[in-house]
Motif scaffolding. Structure first.
Motif, mmCIF file in Angstrom:
data_model
loop_
_atom_site.group_PDB
_atom_site.id
_atom_site.type_symbol
_atom_site.label_atom_id
_atom_site.label_comp_id
_atom_site.label_asym_id
_atom_site.label_seq_id
_atom_site.Cartn_x
_atom_site.Cartn_y
_atom_site.Cartn_z
ATOM 1 N N THR A 52 31.413 -44.752 -2.399
ATOM 2 C CA THR A 52 31.052 -45.086 -1.205
ATOM 3 C C THR A 52 30.170 -44.089 -0.602
ATOM 4 O OG1 THR A 52 32.737 -42.641 -1.240
ATOM 5 C CG2 THR A 52 33.857 -45.082 -0.254
ATOM 6 N N ASN A 53 29.799 -43.506 -1.869
ATOM 7 C CA ASN A 53 28.400 -42.772 -2.338
ATOM 8 C C ASN A 53 27.601 -43.194 -3.133
ATOM 9 O OD1 ASN A 53 26.165 -40.594 -1.253
ATOM 10 N ND2 ASN A 53 27.329 -39.333 -2.516
ATOM 11 N N MET A 54 27.182 -44.211 -3.666
ATOM 12 C CA MET A 54 26.123 -44.183 -4.641
ATOM 13 C C MET A 54 24.786 -43.801 -4.518
ATOM 14 S SD MET A 54 27.302 -48.140 -4.708
ATOM 15 C CE MET A 54 25.662 -48.697 -5.832
ATOM 16 N N SER A 110 19.804 -42.148 0.666
ATOM 17 C CA SER A 110 18.738 -39.888 0.912
ATOM 18 C C SER A 110 20.097 -39.573 1.137
ATOM 19 C CB SER A 110 17.753 -40.442 1.877
ATOM 20 O OG SER A 110 18.431 -41.281 3.461
ATOM 21 N N GLY A 111 21.451 -40.010 1.166
ATOM 22 C CA GLY A 111 21.962 -38.399 1.405
ATOM 23 C C GLY A 111 23.171 -38.434 0.230
ATOM 24 N N TYR A 112 22.304 -39.211 -1.466
ATOM 25 C CA TYR A 112 23.274 -39.102 -2.389
ATOM 26 C C TYR A 112 23.241 -37.407 -3.060
ATOM 27 C CZ TYR A 112 24.895 -39.215 -7.046
ATOM 28 O OH TYR A 112 24.933 -39.483 -8.581
ATOM 29 N N GLY A 113 21.665 -36.603 -2.886
ATOM 30 C CA GLY A 113 21.537 -35.778 -3.294
ATOM 31 C C GLY A 113 20.993 -35.517 -4.404
#
Length: 245
Positions: free
Chosen positions: A40-42, A85-88
């Motif tokens: 869900t967060n690649m 961009s939201g992966y961090g």
């Protein structure tokens, strides 16, 4: 007192059994959710797929007519890999691979896969034997370069062609031939063009992480027989579930 000890041991066993059952239940839920939703967060994600369906004639040497072609129907697939961009965290693409390609079609024996042509400056693809592939791998680089099978390590574009070659021979003495009309002029039917391609898309990162999904596409896009060239952008890509390899 002995009875109290026995009751306490029994109670402890029940508590332990409840705890173990709860842990297994929660673990099962997590596995089931991952199976359904995948990652869900690649760090990188598939943002869209573009497909261009077209017709083309490969010139043949003849003496009895002005023109002669082996008619083919091609489907050019472009996969857009975008940085999340939201992966961090900072990650880089090592490679993007298209593998385990399967075909479903009445023309299966005539379907060929092609990588981009290195030499032709006017077009991305050429249906030449040296461009035929069974799998395609784009290497991570500073910038994307389709011709050199390179993708920017911060996201970019990968592409391949799926073509039904040698559908039919078409001859003509017309003064002018339009390749976009060849399927119609040669009497090719819609049913003979229908095909499904299934393949794995694998994104490998420099950190060693590897993500994979299976993609299924139906060809051709739209009414390529009458229109000659048809394109479509697939932006609903959430059904393609990526999982860690």
């Amino acid at each position: 007192m002995i009875r109290n000890i026995r009751n306490k041991k029994y109670f402890d066993r029940v508590i332990m059994l409840v705890i173990m059952t709860t842990i297994l239940f929660v673990f099962g839920i997590i596995i089931l959710r991952y199976h359904v939703e995948g990652e869900t967060n690649m760090p990188f994600q598939l943002s869209k797929i573009s497909v261009i369906s077209s017709s083309e004639g490969i010139d043949k040497e003849v003496t009895d007519t002005k023109w002669a072609f082996d008619v083919c129907q091609s489907n050019d697939v472009f996969l857009y890999i975008e940085k999340n961009s939201g992966y961090g965290k900072t990650e880089m693409i090592q490679s993007v691979k298209i593998d385990n390609i399967q075909m479903e079609s009445s023309q299966k024996d005539k379907i060929k896969m092609y990588k981009p042509d290195e030499e032709d400056e006017k077009s991305i693809f050429k249906n030449k034997e040296e461009n035929q592939v069974q799998t395609i791998e784009y290497k991570g680089s500073i910038e994307s370069n389709l011709k050199q099978l390179e993708i920017s390590n911060q996201g970019g574009l990968v592409a391949f062609r799926c073509s039904i070659d040698n559908l039919v021979e078409y001859k003509s003495n017309d003064e002018v031939i339009t390749h976009q009309e060849l399927l119609k002029k040669a009497g090719v039917t819609k049913e003979s063009l229908e095909a499904k391609i299934i393949f794995d898309l694998i994104i490998k990162l420099e950190s060693g992480k590897e993500f994979q999904t299976t993609i299924s596409l139906d060809f051709p896009i739209g009414n390529v027989i009458d229109d000659g060239v048809v394109s479509k952008e697939i932006t609903e890509v959430n059904d393609f579930i990526f999982k860690r390899v």
